[in-house]
Design a protein around this motif. Structure first.
Motif, PDB file in Angstrom:
ATOM      1  N   GLN A   1      56.477 -20.405  -6.900  1.00  0.00           N
ATOM      2  CA  GLN A   1      55.338 -19.677  -6.346  1.00  0.00           C
ATOM      3  C   GLN A   1      54.185 -19.687  -7.337  1.00  0.00           C
ATOM      4  OE1 GLN A   1      55.886 -15.522  -5.513  1.00  0.00           O
ATOM      5  NE2 GLN A   1      53.885 -15.356  -4.520  1.00  0.00           N
ATOM      6  N   MET A   2      53.006 -20.061  -6.857  1.00  0.00           N
ATOM      7  CA  MET A   2      51.808 -19.985  -7.686  1.00  0.00           C
ATOM      8  C   MET A   2      50.733 -19.311  -6.862  1.00  0.00           C
ATOM      9  SD  MET A   2      52.004 -23.833  -9.068  1.00  0.00           S
ATOM     10  CE  MET A   2      51.822 -23.081 -10.663  1.00  0.00           C
ATOM     11  N   GLY A   3      50.622 -18.005  -7.023  1.00  0.00           N
ATOM     12  CA  GLY A   3      49.654 -17.264  -6.229  1.00  0.00           C
ATOM     13  C   GLY A   3      49.988 -17.353  -4.752  1.00  0.00           C
ATOM     14  N   LYS A   4      49.012 -17.803  -3.959  1.00  0.00           N
ATOM     15  CA  LYS A   4      49.203 -17.890  -2.507  1.00  0.00           C
ATOM     16  C   LYS A   4      49.935 -19.149  -2.079  1.00  0.00           C
ATOM     17  CE  LYS A   4      45.346 -15.346  -0.447  1.00  0.00           C
ATOM     18  NZ  LYS A   4      44.065 -15.513   0.238  1.00  0.00           N
ATOM     19  N   PHE A   5      50.260 -20.011  -3.066  1.00  0.00           N
ATOM     20  CA  PHE A   5      50.841 -21.292  -2.710  1.00  0.00           C
ATOM     21  C   PHE A   5      52.264 -21.431  -3.224  1.00  0.00           C
ATOM     22  CE2 PHE A   5      46.229 -22.625  -3.463  1.00  0.00           C
ATOM     23  CZ  PHE A   5      45.868 -22.278  -2.171  1.00  0.00           C
ATOM     24  N   LEU A   6      53.006 -22.296  -2.542  1.00  0.00           N
ATOM     25  CA  LEU A   6      54.327 -22.672  -3.028  1.00  0.00           C
ATOM     26  C   LEU A   6      54.275 -24.136  -3.444  1.00  0.00           C
ATOM     27  CD1 LEU A   6      56.557 -21.038  -0.267  1.00  0.00           C
ATOM     28  CD2 LEU A   6      55.923 -20.100  -2.489  1.00  0.00           C
ATOM     29  N   LEU A   7      54.951 -24.456  -4.518  1.00  0.00           N
ATOM     30  CA  LEU A   7      54.947 -25.835  -5.010  1.00  0.00           C
ATOM     31  C   LEU A   7      56.373 -26.363  -5.082  1.00  0.00           C
ATOM     32  CD1 LEU A   7      53.407 -28.240  -6.371  1.00  0.00           C
ATOM     33  CD2 LEU A   7      53.892 -27.129  -8.541  1.00  0.00           C
TER      34      LEU A   7
ATOM     35  N   LEU B   1      70.810 -31.270   0.728  1.00  0.00           N
ATOM     36  CA  LEU B   1      69.647 -30.958  -0.107  1.00  0.00           C
ATOM     37  C   LEU B   1      68.423 -30.693   0.779  1.00  0.00           C
ATOM     38  CD1 LEU B   1      68.902 -30.845  -3.110  1.00  0.00           C
ATOM     39  CD2 LEU B   1      68.277 -33.244  -2.986  1.00  0.00           C
ATOM     40  N   ALA B   2      68.264 -31.529   1.800  1.00  0.00           N
ATOM     41  CA  ALA B   2      67.117 -31.388   2.694  1.00  0.00           C
ATOM     42  C   ALA B   2      67.195 -30.076   3.480  1.00  0.00           C
ATOM     43  CB  ALA B   2      67.056 -32.572   3.658  1.00  0.00           C
ATOM     44  N   LEU B   3      68.402 -29.759   3.974  1.00  0.00           N
ATOM     45  CA  LEU B   3      68.571 -28.509   4.733  1.00  0.00           C
ATOM     46  C   LEU B   3      68.305 -27.301   3.845  1.00  0.00           C
ATOM     47  CD1 LEU B   3      71.715 -29.269   6.920  1.00  0.00           C
ATOM     48  CD2 LEU B   3      69.326 -29.144   7.638  1.00  0.00           C
ATOM     49  N   ASN B   4      68.851 -27.345   2.616  1.00  0.00           N
ATOM     50  CA  ASN B   4      68.610 -26.253   1.664  1.00  0.00           C
ATOM     51  C   ASN B   4      67.127 -26.093   1.388  1.00  0.00           C
ATOM     52  OD1 ASN B   4      71.267 -25.638   1.396  1.00  0.00           O
ATOM     53  ND2 ASN B   4      71.557 -26.667  -0.576  1.00  0.00           N
ATOM     54  N   LEU B   5      66.441 -27.231   1.205  1.00  0.00           N
ATOM     55  CA  LEU B   5      65.006 -27.172   0.900  1.00  0.00           C
ATOM     56  C   LEU B   5      64.259 -26.531   2.055  1.00  0.00           C
ATOM     57  CD1 LEU B   5      62.584 -27.827  -0.853  1.00  0.00           C
ATOM     58  CD2 LEU B   5      62.546 -30.123   0.132  1.00  0.00           C
ATOM     59  N   GLU B   6      64.580 -26.965   3.282  1.00  0.00           N
ATOM     60  CA  GLU B   6      63.909 -26.386   4.451  1.00  0.00           C
ATOM     61  C   GLU B   6      64.125 -24.876   4.524  1.00  0.00           C
ATOM     62  OE1 GLU B   6      64.173 -30.269   7.448  1.00  0.00           O
ATOM     63  OE2 GLU B   6      65.321 -28.464   7.869  1.00  0.00           O
ATOM     64  N   SER B   7      65.387 -24.459   4.350  1.00  0.00           N
ATOM     65  CA  SER B   7      65.657 -23.020   4.500  1.00  0.00           C
ATOM     66  C   SER B   7      65.066 -22.229   3.326  1.00  0.00           C
ATOM     67  CB  SER B   7      67.154 -22.751   4.653  1.00  0.00           C
ATOM     68  OG  SER B   7      67.817 -22.953   3.445  1.00  0.00           O
ATOM     69  N   ASP B   8      65.146 -22.782   2.113  1.00  0.00           N
ATOM     70  CA  ASP B   8      64.547 -22.099   0.955  1.00  0.00           C
ATOM     71  C   ASP B   8      63.049 -21.913   1.160  1.00  0.00           C
ATOM     72  OD1 ASP B   8      66.964 -22.033  -0.247  1.00  0.00           O
ATOM     73  OD2 ASP B   8      66.534 -23.499  -1.809  1.00  0.00           O
ATOM     74  N   LEU B   9      62.407 -22.977   1.661  1.00  0.00           N
ATOM     75  CA  LEU B   9      60.955 -22.929   1.818  1.00  0.00           C
ATOM     76  C   LEU B   9      60.528 -21.879   2.847  1.00  0.00           C
ATOM     77  CD1 LEU B   9      59.250 -26.405   1.699  1.00  0.00           C
ATOM     78  CD2 LEU B   9      58.477 -24.278   0.698  1.00  0.00           C
TER      79      LEU B   9
ATOM     80  N   GLN C   1      62.153 -19.321   3.842  1.00  0.00           N
ATOM     81  CA  GLN C   1      62.451 -17.978   3.312  1.00  0.00           C
ATOM     82  C   GLN C   1      61.413 -17.552   2.281  1.00  0.00           C
ATOM     83  OE1 GLN C   1      66.590 -17.706   2.034  1.00  0.00           O
ATOM     84  NE2 GLN C   1      67.226 -18.360   4.073  1.00  0.00           N
ATOM     85  N   MET C   2      61.001 -18.508   1.436  1.00  0.00           N
ATOM     86  CA  MET C   2      59.981 -18.178   0.426  1.00  0.00           C
ATOM     87  C   MET C   2      58.641 -17.866   1.099  1.00  0.00           C
ATOM     88  SD  MET C   2      60.628 -18.127  -2.892  1.00  0.00           S
ATOM     89  CE  MET C   2      59.362 -18.863  -3.934  1.00  0.00           C
ATOM     90  N   VAL C   3      58.290 -18.633   2.130  1.00  0.00           N
ATOM     91  CA  VAL C   3      57.032 -18.349   2.848  1.00  0.00           C
ATOM     92  C   VAL C   3      57.098 -16.946   3.422  1.00  0.00           C
ATOM     93  CG1 VAL C   3      55.607 -18.975   4.828  1.00  0.00           C
ATOM     94  CG2 VAL C   3      56.527 -20.762   3.372  1.00  0.00           C
ATOM     95  N   ASN C   4      58.243 -16.615   4.005  1.00  0.00           N
ATOM     96  CA  ASN C   4      58.433 -15.298   4.605  1.00  0.00           C
ATOM     97  C   ASN C   4      58.346 -14.198   3.546  1.00  0.00           C
ATOM     98  OD1 ASN C   4      59.140 -13.387   6.570  1.00  0.00           O
ATOM     99  ND2 ASN C   4      61.293 -13.484   5.933  1.00  0.00           N
ATOM    100  N   LYS C   5      59.019 -14.414   2.413  1.00  0.00           N
ATOM    101  CA  LYS C   5      59.124 -13.379   1.381  1.00  0.00           C
ATOM    102  C   LYS C   5      57.799 -13.172   0.660  1.00  0.00           C
ATOM    103  CE  LYS C   5      61.491 -13.763  -2.515  1.00  0.00           C
ATOM    104  NZ  LYS C   5      62.581 -14.272  -3.386  1.00  0.00           N
TER     105      LYS C   5
END
Lengths: 134, 134
Positions: free
Chosen positions: B8-14, B25-33, B35-39
């Motif tokens: 997380q960098m401010g309003k953005f995710l990297l 790996l792809a499924l984990n990335l999708e779900s992590d992302l 969830q991070m957008v939500n959180k």
């Protein structure tokens, strides 16, 4: 993969280490980083190791090297995303990460770098580096 | 490694993708992302693929998926660091990266995201997305 990307974000460089470093990868990372610091005039280097669940003495030494090299090039190094297990291992292995500061995550690392750079540019400003492990 | 870190960098995710994505790996990335957008309430997702020298249709589809998911969660996706060879492959494979914008590097990607978000928040501001491949 034989190269870890070094991303420029304003005055800082960001490196996310996601795989275990082996010899060539580590050497490439060191040379890429100092070249990027030289080319971009970056004042800070952020190393994110949140993807690493273990760390060994080689990895610790490389991170220390990067810190020392950056210091010579007038850039501060902050390691972020250290997992609890990694922190335990670092202490148990007796690795000091000399010349390197740490922060919980990228955002806090950036804030720490900004404070550090600001305090160098403006020496009367007080420094509050609670996370320093120097 | 079965997880790619989302920073997380401010309003953005990297996210920097350094290894070839496989199923889990792809499924984990999708779900992590998502969830991070939500959180974090992030408004933009930056995906750096500068470490990839090749890209296949699976990777293209995953990036497209991430773009669509982020869009639903009200976040823009920008893919940065596309190597020349990767750009050639994307066109030759007929992959469109729907709903995803591109930029040359992280800094330009961030500037693009800021413009996009700004233009949504302030609709009378003109948009100049020359790099859009939507």
């Amino acid at each position: 993969m034989d190269r870890i990307p070094v991303l420029q974000m304003g005055k800082f460089l960001l490196v996310t280490i996601q795989v275990d470093l082996y010899d060539r990868l580590a050497l490439n990372l060191e040379s890429d980083l100092v070249q990027m610091v030289n080319k971009t005039g970056a004042r800070g280097v952020l190393i994110d190791i949140s993807a690493l669940s273990i760390v060994d003495s080689f990895m610790g030494r490389i991170i220390g090297n990067i810190g020392s090299m950056s210091k010579i090039m007038d850039a501060e190094t902050v390691v972020v995303g250290i997992q609890p297990a990694v922190a335990i291992t670092l202490v148990e292995l007796g690795l000091e990460l000399k010349g390197v500061s740490t922060a919980l995550n990228v955002e806090k690392g950036m804030a720490l770098l900004r404070r550090k750079i600001g305090s160098f540019e403006d020496t009367q400003e007080e420094e509050h580096d609670d996370n320093s492990v120097e």
